[in-house]
Design an enzyme around this catalytic site. Structure first.
Site, short mmCIF file in Angstrom:
data_model
loop_
_atom_site.label_atom_id
_atom_site.label_comp_id
_atom_site.label_asym_id
_atom_site.label_seq_id
_atom_site.Cartn_x
_atom_site.Cartn_y
_atom_site.Cartn_z
N ARG A 182 0.82 -1.22 0.00
CA ARG A 182 0.00 0.00 0.00
C ARG A 182 0.85 1.27 0.00
O ARG A 182 0.31 2.37 -0.04
CB ARG A 182 -0.95 -0.01 1.20
CG ARG A 182 -2.06 -1.04 0.99
CD ARG A 182 -3.14 -1.08 2.06
NE ARG A 182 -3.33 0.12 2.81
CZ ARG A 182 -3.24 0.21 4.14
NH1 ARG A 182 -2.95 -0.84 4.87
NH2 ARG A 182 -3.45 1.35 4.75
N ASN A 183 2.17 1.15 0.05
CA ASN A 183 3.01 2.33 -0.01
C ASN A 183 2.95 2.87 -1.44
O ASN A 183 3.09 2.13 -2.40
CB ASN A 183 4.45 1.98 0.37
CG ASN A 183 5.28 3.21 0.62
OD1 ASN A 183 5.45 4.05 -0.26
ND2 ASN A 183 5.81 3.33 1.82
N ALA A 184 2.75 4.16 -1.57
CA ALA A 184 2.55 4.79 -2.89
C ALA A 184 3.86 5.15 -3.59
O ALA A 184 3.84 5.70 -4.69
CB ALA A 184 1.70 6.04 -2.73
N SER A 212 5.17 8.80 1.45
CA SER A 212 4.50 7.86 0.55
C SER A 212 3.84 6.72 1.32
O SER A 212 3.13 5.91 0.76
CB SER A 212 5.50 7.29 -0.47
OG SER A 212 6.51 6.53 0.20
#
Length: 162
Positions: free
Chosen positions: A38-40, A139
């Protein structure tokens, strides 16, 4: 539990260095920067380099970053932390940013991924003539800003690569 940073991903063509704080548990377990699904991070950088970075294998992501002149590392070399939150880091040992930067002749800018990275990195670097320092929203999925808001700030990094 003491956790240690990953090795820097840089070469002599690095023009932009992106610094995080200290890798989270998913990244440390995988031995990969920004491994939490889920880290962008990879989506954000994909927009900057115009590549589908999330769709690539991790080694290919690193090749794409290096080709674009982007390097990665962290401002904290090691520290105690339960879980992955920056707020839980204790007894942090600073990374030797000045030594790394001395090996990067093409470096123009440093982007700090999140508030702790910015605070620590700016303190460690001090006034660095000729480098653009850019504070970025984290992020991390723990930093709950909409992707579009994060991207609007992260996209400024593209100007440092031209």
């Amino acid at each position: 539990m003491i956790k240690w940073a990953l090795a820097p991903v840089v070469d002599t063509n690095t023009r932009l260095l992106i610094l995080g704080s200290l890798p989270g548990d998913a990244s440390l377990a995988a031995g990969q920067y920004y491994a939490h699904p889920r880290n962008a991070f990879w989506r954000l950088l994909g927009q900057i380099v115009d590549r589908d970075l999330p769709g690539l294998t991790y080694p290919d992501r690193l090749v794409a970053l290096k080709t674009a002149g982007i390097g990665l590392w962290d401002v904290i070399a090691g520290g105690e932390r339960k879980g992955s939150l920056d707020a839980a880091i204790r007894n942090a040992e600073a990374a030797n940013l000045k030594a790394l930067i001395a090996t990067l002749p093409a470096l123009r800018a440093v982007g700090f991924n999140g508030a702790l990275a910015a605070h620590t990195g700016r303190r460690l670097l001090g006034e660095r003539s000729g480098l653009t320092l850019i504070d970025l929203p984290s992020s991390s999925p723990a930093h709950a800003r909409p992707f579009e808001e994060k991207a609007a700030v992260w996209n400024r990094l593209g100007m440092t690569l031209r």
